[in-house]
Scaffold this motif. Structure first.
Motif, PDB file in Angstrom:
ATOM      1  N   UNK A 174       0.859  -1.186   0.000  1.00 53.93           N
ATOM      2  CA  UNK A 174       0.000   0.000   0.000  1.00 53.93           C
ATOM      3  C   UNK A 174       0.892   1.232   0.000  1.00 53.93           C
ATOM      4  N   UNK A 175       0.548   2.204  -0.847  1.00 48.05           N
ATOM      5  CA  UNK A 175       1.323   3.438  -0.949  1.00 48.05           C
ATOM      6  C   UNK A 175       0.417   4.636  -0.730  1.00 48.05           C
TER       7      UNK A 175
ATOM      8  N   UNK B  69       8.121  -0.943   5.897  1.00 48.62           N
ATOM      9  CA  UNK B  69       7.865   0.469   5.620  1.00 48.62           C
ATOM     10  C   UNK B  69       9.009   1.067   4.804  1.00 48.62           C
ATOM     11  N   UNK B  70       8.650   1.788   3.748  1.00 44.94           N
ATOM     12  CA  UNK B  70       9.617   2.471   2.898  1.00 44.94           C
ATOM     13  C   UNK B  70       9.174   3.920   2.722  1.00 44.94           C
ATOM     14  N   UNK B  71      10.094   4.847   2.865  1.00 47.93           N
ATOM     15  CA  UNK B  71       9.829   6.267   2.630  1.00 47.93           C
ATOM     16  C   UNK B  71      10.442   6.666   1.288  1.00 47.93           C
ATOM     17  N   UNK B  72       9.770   7.546   0.554  1.00 44.82           N
ATOM     18  CA  UNK B  72      10.273   7.921  -0.761  1.00 44.82           C
ATOM     19  C   UNK B  72       9.927   9.368  -1.085  1.00 44.82           C
ATOM     20  N   UNK B  73      10.671   9.933  -2.030  1.00 40.21           N
ATOM     21  CA  UNK B  73      10.398  11.259  -2.580  1.00 40.21           C
ATOM     22  C   UNK B  73      10.611  11.187  -4.082  1.00 40.21           C
ATOM     23  N   UNK B  74       9.807  11.936  -4.839  1.00 41.56           N
ATOM     24  CA  UNK B  74       9.835  11.810  -6.300  1.00 41.56           C
ATOM     25  C   UNK B  74       9.550  13.164  -6.948  1.00 41.56           C
TER      26      UNK B  74
ATOM     27  N   UNK C 228       5.392   3.737   1.772  1.00 38.11           N
ATOM     28  CA  UNK C 228       4.867   2.463   1.298  1.00 38.11           C
ATOM     29  C   UNK C 228       4.921   1.453   2.439  1.00 38.11           C
ATOM     30  N   UNK C 229       3.894   0.639   2.530  1.00 38.30           N
ATOM     31  CA  UNK C 229       3.848  -0.443   3.505  1.00 38.30           C
ATOM     32  C   UNK C 229       3.740  -1.763   2.754  1.00 38.30           C
ATOM     33  N   UNK C 230       4.762  -2.578   2.876  1.00 41.01           N
ATOM     34  CA  UNK C 230       4.805  -3.859   2.177  1.00 41.01           C
ATOM     35  C   UNK C 230       4.470  -4.991   3.138  1.00 41.01           C
TER      36      UNK C 230
END
Length: 237
Positions: free
Chosen positions: A34-35, A186-191, A207-209
């Motif tokens: 889920x993102x 849990x993953x944090x990202x920037x785009x 994101x939660x994997x």
């Protein structure tokens, strides 16, 4: 005419889904993610939520389905993508993909069908996609490439280029996964996506994997395919 092409594109994505049904009967693992993300598009608040499900993992047949929805204060959008392909023993990937996005704003709706591939060279991963646009600009060639550098097993920096609706779009960003058990999944990202200075989107999220205790390298190369052109499609035509 446009509705006919929408039906055609959704038929293609449905065919991809039907073709992957044998993987379910083979009891391949189902992984989900889920993102949720927020950002800005041309100075306006932008929010997106996505769900991802994959069938199969590691070498052999794999498939993935993504659904996304979101919007700005002026309009909303939703999109769906289906893909299926094969991973080799070293986790290189090749497959086919179909996607459709309904955008109720100035960017217009978008769909495409094509082929994509992913190759790995130690700390470097290269993703590529080549396809044909549907719904709008039917028959036009589209595609792109992204190079990702893994500074560690849980940190990724990437930059890429997309050719969409005869526009040249540039992408860059980063992902980081905390190396703690409490942050497992849990993953944090920037785009950032930009066609020109006045046409840009910037986004940050989480994101939660649910794929178990995997590093970011393992998720990116063996579980999920991260190719998404939704942010690029939101940029005005």
């Amino acid at each position: 005419m446009r509705s006919e092409f929408k039906r055609l594109l959704f038929s293609v994505t449905s065919a991809i889904a039907i073709a992957t049904l044998p993987t379910i009967t083979q009891a391949n693992p189902v992984n989900a993610r889920i993102t949720t993300a927020f950002g800005a598009l041309q100075g306006k608040m932008l929010g997106v939520m996505s769900g991802t499900a994959t069938l199969g993992q590691g070498p052999g047949f794999a498939s993935q389905f993504d659904v996304s929805a979101g919007g700005t204060k002026d309009y909303g959008f939703y999109a769906g993508t289906g893909r299926m392909g094969f991973r080799t023993q070293d986790y290189n990937y090749f497959g086919v993909v179909g996607s459709a996005a309904q955008i109720n704003g100035g960017a217009g709706s978008l769909g495409y069908v094509g082929a994509e591939a992913q190759a790995h060279f130690e700390n470097l991963t290269v993703d590529g996609l080549i396809g044909v646009q549907m719904i709008d600009d039917v028959g036009s060639v589209m595609g792109g490439a992204t190079a990702s550098y893994f500074a560690s097993e849980n940190a990724r920096f990437y930059a890429g280029y997309r050719y969409l609706r005869d526009n040249h779009i540039y992408a860059m960003g980063m992902e980081f996964k905390p190396d703690t058990e409490t942050a497992n999944g849990m993953t944090m990202f920037a785009d950032l996506r930009s066609e020109k200075l006045e046409n840009a989107s910037v986004m940050a999220g989480v994101r939660f994997s649910f794929a178990g205790m995997q590093t970011l390298v393992e998720e990116s190369r063996g579980t999920f395919v991260n190719n998404s052109y939704l942010l690029d499609a939101l940029l005005p035509d």
